[in-house]
Scaffold this motif. Structure first.
Motif, PDB file in Angstrom:
ATOM      1  N   VAL A 216     -69.442   3.533  32.798  1.00  0.00           N
ATOM      2  CA  VAL A 216     -68.006   3.407  33.015  1.00  0.00           C
ATOM      3  C   VAL A 216     -67.689   1.924  33.003  1.00  0.00           C
ATOM      4  O   VAL A 216     -68.399   1.106  33.602  1.00  0.00           O
ATOM      5  N   ALA A 217     -66.641   1.563  32.281  1.00  0.00           N
ATOM      6  CA  ALA A 217     -66.277   0.161  32.111  1.00  0.00           C
ATOM      7  C   ALA A 217     -64.761   0.023  32.150  1.00  0.00           C
ATOM      8  O   ALA A 217     -64.022   1.005  31.967  1.00  0.00           O
ATOM      9  N   TRP A 218     -64.329  -1.195  32.369  1.00  0.00           N
ATOM     10  CA  TRP A 218     -62.901  -1.475  32.308  1.00  0.00           C
ATOM     11  C   TRP A 218     -62.688  -2.812  31.613  1.00  0.00           C
ATOM     12  O   TRP A 218     -63.202  -3.837  32.043  1.00  0.00           O
ATOM     13  N   GLY A 220     -63.902  -4.120  28.945  1.00  0.00           N
ATOM     14  CA  GLY A 220     -65.098  -4.810  28.506  1.00  0.00           C
ATOM     15  C   GLY A 220     -66.092  -5.153  29.593  1.00  0.00           C
ATOM     16  O   GLY A 220     -67.166  -5.689  29.300  1.00  0.00           O
ATOM     17  N   GLU A 221     -65.762  -4.852  30.843  1.00  0.00           N
ATOM     18  CA  GLU A 221     -66.669  -5.147  31.954  1.00  0.00           C
ATOM     19  C   GLU A 221     -67.332  -3.856  32.433  1.00  0.00           C
ATOM     20  O   GLU A 221     -66.644  -2.906  32.827  1.00  0.00           O
ATOM     21  N   LEU A 222     -68.656  -3.815  32.404  1.00  0.00           N
ATOM     22  CA  LEU A 222     -69.373  -2.647  32.890  1.00  0.00           C
ATOM     23  C   LEU A 222     -69.225  -2.534  34.402  1.00  0.00           C
ATOM     24  O   LEU A 222     -69.398  -3.512  35.130  1.00  0.00           O
ATOM     25  N   ILE A 223     -68.908  -1.339  34.874  1.00  0.00           N
ATOM     26  CA  ILE A 223     -68.811  -1.085  36.308  1.00  0.00           C
ATOM     27  C   ILE A 223     -70.105  -0.454  36.823  1.00  0.00           C
ATOM     28  O   ILE A 223     -70.713  -0.927  37.779  1.00  0.00           O
ATOM     29  N   ALA A 252     -70.488  -2.755  26.425  1.00  0.00           N
ATOM     30  CA  ALA A 252     -69.124  -2.746  26.950  1.00  0.00           C
ATOM     31  C   ALA A 252     -68.375  -4.010  26.548  1.00  0.00           C
ATOM     32  O   ALA A 252     -67.202  -3.957  26.149  1.00  0.00           O
ATOM     33  N   ALA A 253     -69.062  -5.161  26.642  1.00  0.00           N
ATOM     34  CA  ALA A 253     -68.420  -6.425  26.306  1.00  0.00           C
ATOM     35  C   ALA A 253     -68.188  -6.548  24.809  1.00  0.00           C
ATOM     36  O   ALA A 253     -67.121  -7.006  24.370  1.00  0.00           O
ATOM     37  N   GLY A 259     -63.173   2.884  30.080  1.00  0.00           N
ATOM     38  CA  GLY A 259     -63.346   4.326  30.247  1.00  0.00           C
ATOM     39  C   GLY A 259     -64.806   4.693  30.410  1.00  0.00           C
ATOM     40  O   GLY A 259     -65.669   3.853  30.679  1.00  0.00           O
ATOM     41  N   ILE A 260     -65.062   5.967  30.240  1.00  0.00           N
ATOM     42  CA  ILE A 260     -66.411   6.500  30.356  1.00  0.00           C
ATOM     43  C   ILE A 260     -66.983   6.619  28.954  1.00  0.00           C
ATOM     44  O   ILE A 260     -66.370   7.230  28.082  1.00  0.00           O
TER      45      ILE A 260
END
Length: 344
Positions: A216-218, A220-223, A252-253, A259-260
């Protein structure tokens, strides 16, 4: 806050259940009144059948206004909807799409994706494409190596649709065991001699462990990322793999994902031929069918995503990923509606 999950696969129900008791009021929409998504959500409505592209996007925007929806996580037409984010935002609706339309379509086209892939992140198996029998034969000749099996799959597809490991000669034991993902070379040649073959991938079959990494990311940043190794007796294993979590961060970046999402790897030999190393197979800019397994590792993927989108996510207080787990699925049957409610 009303959150709408639009038409998607039945496994999306796991995400809806994961939001029970949170500050988000869950809605679902689908064109099938008996679909599991509608059964899993406390609120829902039907989508019209047959709408696509901009017509679907316009309908969805109007539906959000009518049902007071503040956030949308689209399944259907998510690629095209990316170009509508500004129009949804102007109406007070946050539309969460994985990336811009071009990036989503790039990831869907597995041949295009592999050609552009950065092998400094993860290596990839040897591969080529074909769309007719001659191309298949030429590709098989070029990729053939002693002791290496080849496999085929469509350049555009979901899950394991069209995936087959090529066997020469055919394996009777596998046939009797009901192995669905094997095909003889002779059968493949007969199939690909037919007109209308879509672009197919022909690849080395890697024989090592297969993993699915749910992320899950937002922006470009991985959560969070959970690595699960497939196999076992109907279950999967949650592993501690910092190398694959780092790969998830770089993915992700690189693609600016929100999103997922999920990527698949399989172990193959390194340059020395001795050490097994994960090879990239594909990236899916959507939640995987096995996300429910990864949520058993203590990661509430949809909640983290929604909290990030609404600006309330506390990154310093993220729950740790539980690793070293063996997980299995216990399916649940739910009542969708009573028979007397069905109108013929």
């Amino acid at each position: 806050m009303n959150v709408l999950f639009t038409k998607n696969f039945s496994v999306t129900a796991a995400q809806l259940h994961a939001l029970e008791g949170t500050r988000y009021t869950v809605w679902a929409s689908h064109s099938d009144p008996g679909h599991g998504m509608l059964a899993a959500a406390p609120h829902g409505f039907l989508e019209p059948r047959g709408l696509l592209g901009d017509d679907y996007a316009a309908w969805l925007l109007d539906a959000c206004s009518r049902h007071d929806i503040q956030i949308v996580l689209p399944g259907k037409e998510r690629e095209r909807l990316a170009s509508w984010e500004d129009r949804f935002s102007a109406a007070g609706v946050t539309l969460i799409t994985p990336a811009d339309e071009a990036t989503q379509r790039h990831l869907e086209r597995k041949d295009e994706f592999l050609r552009a892939w950065d092998t400094d992140v993860l290596p990839i198996p040897r591969w080529t494409t074909f769309d007719n029998l001659q191309g298949f034969d030429e590709g098989a000749a070029a990729l053939g190596e002693p002791g290496v099996r080849l496999c085929v799959k469509p350049a555009r597809g979901i899950y394991a649709s069209g995936f087959r490991v090529l066997m020469d000669p055919p394996d009777l034991k596998s046939f009797l065991k009901g192995e669905l993902y094997q095909m003889s070379v002779a059968a493949a040649r007969e199939l690909f001699a037919q007109p209308g073959v879509p672009t197919m991938l022909l690849m080395h079959t890697l024989e090592g462990a297969e993993r699915s990494v749910d992320c899950v990311a937002w922006r470009g940043e991985l959560i969070r990322a959970v690595v699960r190794r497939k196999g076992g007796e109907g279950g999967q294993n949650i592993e501690d793999r910092p190398d694959l979590v780092e790969a998830a961060r770089r993915i992700a970046a690189r693609y600016g994902l929100s999103g997922i999402f999920n990527f698949q790897t399989k172990d193959g030999p390194d340059a020395s031929g001795r050490t097994r190393t994960p090879n990239m197979l594909e990236i899916n800019a959507r939640a995987s069918g096995g996300l429910r397994y990864s949520m058993a590792a203590g990661v509430n993927f949809p909640l983290l995503l929604l909290d990030a989108a609404t600006g309330v996510l506390d990154r310093a207080a993220l729950p740790p990923v539980q690793t070293g787990l063996s997980v299995a699925e216990d399916k649940v049957v739910r009542v969708v509606r009573r028979q007397e409610e069905v109108v013929s």
